[in-house]
Motif scaffolding. Sequence first.
Motif, mmCIF file in Angstrom:
data_model
loop_
_atom_site.group_PDB
_atom_site.id
_atom_site.type_symbol
_atom_site.label_atom_id
_atom_site.label_comp_id
_atom_site.label_asym_id
_atom_site.label_seq_id
_atom_site.Cartn_x
_atom_site.Cartn_y
_atom_site.Cartn_z
ATOM 1 N N ILE A 40 -43.919 -5.884 14.317
ATOM 2 C CA ILE A 40 -42.640 -5.190 14.146
ATOM 3 C C ILE A 40 -41.537 -6.186 13.805
ATOM 4 O O ILE A 40 -40.735 -5.951 12.896
ATOM 5 N N LEU A 41 -41.504 -7.315 14.515
ATOM 6 C CA LEU A 41 -40.490 -8.327 14.220
ATOM 7 C C LEU A 41 -40.667 -8.914 12.818
ATOM 8 O O LEU A 41 -39.681 -9.193 12.125
ATOM 9 N N PHE A 42 -41.907 -9.076 12.385
ATOM 10 C CA PHE A 42 -42.156 -9.557 11.023
ATOM 11 C C PHE A 42 -41.639 -8.561 9.990
ATOM 12 O O PHE A 42 -41.007 -8.952 8.995
ATOM 13 N N LEU A 43 -41.901 -7.279 10.208
ATOM 14 C CA LEU A 43 -41.448 -6.267 9.253
ATOM 15 C C LEU A 43 -39.927 -6.205 9.196
ATOM 16 O O LEU A 43 -39.343 -6.089 8.108
ATOM 17 N N ILE A 44 -39.272 -6.286 10.352
ATOM 18 C CA ILE A 44 -37.812 -6.285 10.372
ATOM 19 C C ILE A 44 -37.278 -7.502 9.620
ATOM 20 O O ILE A 44 -36.339 -7.400 8.825
ATOM 21 N N SER A 45 -37.883 -8.653 9.849
ATOM 22 C CA SER A 45 -37.457 -9.872 9.165
ATOM 23 C C SER A 45 -37.664 -9.763 7.662
ATOM 24 O O SER A 45 -36.804 -10.186 6.873
ATOM 25 N N ALA A 46 -38.780 -9.191 7.247
ATOM 26 C CA ALA A 46 -39.054 -9.040 5.815
ATOM 27 C C ALA A 46 -38.049 -8.091 5.160
ATOM 28 O O ALA A 46 -37.532 -8.378 4.071
ATOM 29 N N GLY A 49 -34.727 -9.797 4.853
ATOM 30 C CA GLY A 49 -34.779 -10.793 3.788
ATOM 31 C C GLY A 49 -34.664 -10.166 2.415
ATOM 32 O O GLY A 49 -33.962 -10.692 1.542
ATOM 33 N N PHE A 50 -35.334 -9.032 2.209
ATOM 34 C CA PHE A 50 -35.246 -8.355 0.920
ATOM 35 C C PHE A 50 -33.850 -7.781 0.694
ATOM 36 O O PHE A 50 -33.333 -7.801 -0.415
ATOM 37 N N MET A 51 -33.222 -7.284 1.747
ATOM 38 C CA MET A 51 -31.882 -6.744 1.609
ATOM 39 C C MET A 51 -30.887 -7.856 1.288
ATOM 40 O O MET A 51 -29.991 -7.670 0.470
ATOM 41 N N ARG A 52 -31.053 -8.993 1.914
ATOM 42 C CA ARG A 52 -30.135 -10.097 1.684
ATOM 43 C C ARG A 52 -30.326 -10.683 0.276
ATOM 44 O O ARG A 52 -29.383 -11.115 -0.358
#
Length: 59
Positions: A40-46, A49-52
């Motif tokens: 879950i933390l990996f998906l949130i980070s990904a 990152g894509f939004m940024r």
Amino acid sequence: MLSWALTFLVVALIAAVLGFTTIAGTAIEIAKIIFFVAIILFLISAVMGFMRRGRGPAL
């Protein structure tokens, strides 16, 4: 974090081989929880990152 999940998985397997079923069951449940939290933390980070990346340069 995945190393902790792997550690609990190894503890569970060793406990299961030695016949400590309660310890093995508890360790495998902890390993599953840590694994899913890491995913879950990996998906949130990904996603973050894509939004940024879509914006201009960060100031």
